[in-house]
Design a protein around this motif. Structure first.
Motif, short mmCIF file in Angstrom:
data_model
loop_
_atom_site.label_atom_id
_atom_site.label_comp_id
_atom_site.label_asym_id
_atom_site.label_seq_id
_atom_site.Cartn_x
_atom_site.Cartn_y
_atom_site.Cartn_z
N GLU A 144 38.03 22.33 15.48
CA GLU A 144 37.71 23.53 16.25
C GLU A 144 36.61 24.36 15.59
N LYS A 145 36.58 24.35 14.27
CA LYS A 145 35.61 25.17 13.54
C LYS A 145 34.17 24.74 13.84
N HIS A 146 33.95 23.43 14.04
CA HIS A 146 32.59 22.92 14.21
C HIS A 146 32.24 22.60 15.67
N PHE A 188 31.05 14.21 22.08
CA PHE A 188 31.29 14.12 20.63
C PHE A 188 32.06 15.34 20.13
N ALA A 189 31.88 16.47 20.81
CA ALA A 189 32.53 17.71 20.37
C ALA A 189 34.05 17.56 20.35
N ASP A 190 34.58 16.70 21.24
CA ASP A 190 36.03 16.52 21.30
C ASP A 190 36.57 15.88 20.03
N LYS A 191 35.69 15.19 19.28
CA LYS A 191 36.12 14.51 18.06
C LYS A 191 35.98 15.40 16.82
N LEU A 192 35.45 16.62 17.00
CA LEU A 192 35.25 17.54 15.88
C LEU A 192 36.39 18.55 15.84
#
Length: 464
Positions: free
Chosen positions: A305-307, A299-303
């Motif tokens: 860079e800040k989050h 899921f991190a790939d869809k956020l």
């Protein structure tokens, strides 16, 4: 994908997407537009003449003209037809703005919204971001509908000076207001929200005061009450009880300020917790509540860079704490999901802070004390007429009992009941003497505003 889940969760939890700071004037416009069942074509000319000119703060005395002089200008008809030179239009725009603003005819703090005194002034401006429609549906979903009728009646009254001045700038507007529309599907949100149901009752009381407060004051208080009810709804939607919120007197002790600040922080934490529950429900509905840890890390790939790094860190911490992967992902998603509802660095948690400032719930510059409830007089104007019926006299303690039940507001007037309510959420640092002193301070403020009277036997009564 994350943004879609967040926006759907917000709609189901709150009834709109709180993703941007809005002015109270825009909230009021959206509410009244909903109650009126539509508006005429946006009065573009009025907006061009009043709302858009530069340097409004630099108006000088020699630009002020009376309404008669303004409307009698030989070039006025040309301006209505749109044939005027730009510099002439700007001169007349400045003059009209000056005339309308002589008696504070614009909302405080706003340089772009004309005071709403008639339904012909309403616009299709979407700046309320759906919040005004939600509050309008609160009134339309009420079986009583007296508040909606009172607002429609006020907006049909063409006797005020502002409308008489601006009427020549509103050519070809319909004479008859549309019929009151039925409640929409947002009525289901109202039925599920205790704070919004309380707002219905508050508006009924306010409508009863319409003959006493007058047209413009009714509309002004309606906007303030709409904002207050929306603010409480955001903090409490998804829970059965109102979060206790301590109201400070004019010059509060540092302990009172601190407790009020911590109460707001706890309410914001509740907002995040309830939003997290709504996000998890959306994950479950889409079949993403039982994935592998590796899939949740993706899921991190869809956020942005800040989050991204914060999400991964919180996810691993929640896994280490024993949460299931789906629950851990949901907990870590709360912050980026809140932010994805609006623009950069905006979201529901930021929205409630901005809305509180717009309403005058706390000082614009809070300093080291942080956000603490110290309402301006206009908030008490709306609150008293929302809780006290016309002709009713209420004991001071009973007034705050009702404020606690409907909005979660307390000041110490209920004595041990306030102490216990605050202690239940972890606010245990205050003494009975400190709360009693704060209560007396607010009683003096209400007395100064003409709402409270204390008798020889010490009994204090509130009336509107």
């Amino acid at each position: 994908m994350i943004s879609t889940i967040a926006k759907d969760a917000a709609l189901k939890l709150w009834g709109f997407r709180p993703g941007r700071d809005i002015k109270i004037a825009h909230l009021t416009n959206g509410m009244l537009r909903t109650v009126c069942g539509g508006v005429p074509k946006t009065p573009k000319l009025l907006g061009e003449m009043v709302a858009t000119h530069a340097g409004r703060e630099r108006l000088s005395a020699n630009t002020r003209r009376s309404a008669a002089q303004l409307i009698g200008d030989p070039n006025f008809d040309g301006i209505l037809l749109g044939d005027s030179a730009p510099d002439l239009l700007d001169d007349l725009r400045v003059a009209l703005d000056s005339v309308l603003n002589q008696d504070g005819a614009f909302y405080a703090g706003s340089t772009s919204t004309l005071t709403l005194t008639h339904w012909h002034h309403l616009t299709n401006d979407p700046s309320d971001n759906g919040a005004g429609e939600l509050v309008g549906q609160v009134l339309l979903a009420d079986t009583d509908r007296s508040a909606a009728m009172a607002l429609r009646d006020a907006l049909s009254d063409a006797s005020d000076a502002t409308y008489r001045l601006t009427q020549p700038l509103l050519p070809n507007v319909p004479v008859q207001m549309p019929e009151m529309p039925p409640a929409s599907a947002l009525g289901d949100i109202v039925k599920a929200s205790g704070p919004l149901q309380s707002l219905q009752l508050a508006f009924r009381n306010l409508a009863g005061h319409a003959p006493l407060v007058g047209k413009q004051e009714l509309l002004t208080r309606a906007g303030r009450l709409a904002g207050l009810g929306l603010w409480v709804h955001l903090l409490n939607a998804g829970s059965n009880k109102r979060q206790p919120l301590l109201v400070c007197g004019p010059q509060p002790q540092s302990e009172i300020r601190s407790a009020s600040h911590r109460g707001i922080a706890l309410a914001q934490r509740q907002l995040r917790r309830n939003f997290g529950t709504a996000v998890f429900a959306e994950l479950k509905a889409s079949g993403m509540d039982d994935l592998s840890p590796a899939e949740y890390r993706a899921f991190a790939d869809k956020l942005n860079e800040k989050h991204r790094d914060r999400y991964l860190l919180e996810f691993e911490q929640e896994i280490d704490a024993g949460l299931k992967a789906g629950e851990a992902a949901c907990s870590a998603l709360v912050t980026p999901a809140l932010r994805s509802i609006g623009a950069e660095n905006e979201g529901a948690d930021k929205y409630v802070v901005a809305l509180g400032r717009r309403l005058g719930l706390w000082p614009r510059y809070t300093g080291r004390a942080g956000h603490h409830l110290k309402p301006v007089a206009a908030v008490y104007d709306a609150l008293v007429t929302a809780l006290v019926k016309p002709g009713e006299t209420m004991r001071y303690r009973d007034f705050w009992q009702k404020a606690a039940e409907e909005f979660g507001l307390m000041c110490g007037a209920r004595g041990n009941a306030d102490l216990e309510a605050l202690a239940l959420v972890g606010l245990r640092s205050l003494t009975p003497a400190q709360l009693a002193s704060n209560s007396r301070s607010i009683l003096q403020e209400l007395s100064r505003q003409g709402y409270a009277r204390t008798y020889a036997d010490g009994e204090a009564l509130i009336s509107a």
